[in-house]
Design a protein around this motif. Structure first.
Motif, short mmCIF file in Angstrom:
data_model
loop_
_atom_site.label_atom_id
_atom_site.label_comp_id
_atom_site.label_asym_id
_atom_site.label_seq_id
_atom_site.Cartn_x
_atom_site.Cartn_y
_atom_site.Cartn_z
N ASP A 280 0.82 -1.21 0.00
CA ASP A 280 0.00 0.00 0.00
C ASP A 280 0.86 1.26 0.00
OD1 ASP A 280 -2.19 -1.64 0.04
OD2 ASP A 280 -2.57 -1.42 2.20
N ASP B 60 2.03 1.66 -3.59
CA ASP B 60 0.93 1.94 -4.51
C ASP B 60 0.31 3.31 -4.29
OD1 ASP B 60 1.30 -0.61 -5.51
OD2 ASP B 60 -0.24 -1.51 -4.24
N SER B 61 0.54 3.91 -3.13
CA SER B 61 -0.10 5.20 -2.82
C SER B 61 0.71 6.39 -3.34
CB SER B 61 -0.30 5.32 -1.31
OG SER B 61 0.97 5.34 -0.64
N ARG C 236 2.07 0.08 -12.51
CA ARG C 236 0.99 -0.06 -11.54
C ARG C 236 -0.06 -1.07 -12.00
NH1 ARG C 236 -1.38 2.83 -7.26
NH2 ARG C 236 -3.66 2.62 -7.18
N LYS D 259 -5.57 4.07 -3.71
CA LYS D 259 -5.39 5.01 -4.80
C LYS D 259 -4.11 5.83 -4.58
CE LYS D 259 -10.35 5.50 -5.54
NZ LYS D 259 -11.51 6.45 -5.58
N ARG D 260 -3.66 6.46 -5.64
CA ARG D 260 -2.48 7.32 -5.52
C ARG D 260 -2.82 8.51 -4.62
NH1 ARG D 260 1.59 6.01 -9.10
NH2 ARG D 260 0.99 4.89 -11.01
N GLU E 15 -3.43 8.35 -1.53
CA GLU E 15 -4.17 7.88 -0.34
C GLU E 15 -3.18 7.34 0.70
OE1 GLU E 15 -7.62 4.57 0.83
OE2 GLU E 15 -7.10 4.99 -1.27
#
Length: 212
Positions: free
Chosen positions: A113, A116-117, A197, A207-208, A210
């Motif tokens: 996470d 990915d954020s 991604r 999400k980006r 977040e």
């Protein structure tokens, strides 16, 4: 000496052994068996031949044993296929129960996470590498020099971004999971940052921008 010429005594009666006389009554008392019934090939000597129904049931049991092994192998293949299907779905949904061992655990989930954020320069490495390769093929010295310079800039930026990402992630993991096993989480996250991604597995769950 007397003689009886009218009724001659057979010699076999005189010289017959006593053993044969003792065996004769036993033979007469023996139970008569059905000679038409075939002897089972596995029946040991000195024992009665099993009935036809018993022999057939034995053959069926052997056949069932063979089928059971085949069914067991087939069941194992089906279970393996079902496990792979559950794992594929888990990689798409992030279900912790069926993820591979390297992706399981709250530490690995947080590392995913965290990557990915945010935007990572390393995830654009493949597209930029293709562009640089195309530019280097063009037989123009200025363009080839620019492609070489661009390649060096990309490499330096990816290294710096990976160092910053690893440092921040290590700090966040120590704060969030002080008592958990965190070894290998940072390299795991950096390897994930090298992938685009949309191609990452397990699929991104945040999400980006977040905060994980």
């Amino acid at each position: 000496m007397w003689s009886n010429p009218g009724y001659p005594v057979p010699l076999g009666f005189v010289f017959r052994s006593r053993a044969k006389e003792e065996k004769a009554p036993a033979a007469d008392k023996a139970t008569v068996t059905d000679s038409k019934q075939p002897r089972h090939p596995e029946a040991p000597k000195g024992r009665p031949t099993p009935k036809r129904s018993v022999a057939q049931s034995q053959r069926r049991s052997v056949a069932n044993t063979t089928m059971t092994r085949k069914e067991a192998a087939k069941r194992q293949r089906e279970e393996r296929r079902a496990a792979l299907e559950r794992q594929r779905q888990a990689l798409a949904t992030g279900d912790e129960r069926y993820l591979p061992a390297r992706d399981k655990g709250p530490v690995r989930r947080f590392a995913r996470d965290f990557v990915d954020s945010r935007f990572n320069i390393a995830e654009y490495f493949l597209p930029m590498a293709v562009i640089i390769l195309v530019l280097s093929v063009i037989r123009v010295p200025q363009i080839q020099n620019a492609a070489l310079l661009l390649w060096l800039v990309v490499i330096v930026m990816i290294v710096l971004d990976s160092i910053v990402t690893g440092f921040r992630l290590k700090k966040r993991l120590a704060e969030r999971f002080p008592d958990e096993h965190r070894r290998g989480a940072v390299p795991y996250a950096l390897m994930r940052s090298l992938q685009m991604r949309r191609l990452r597995l397990p699929k991104p769950q945040v999400k980006r921008g977040e905060r994980p």
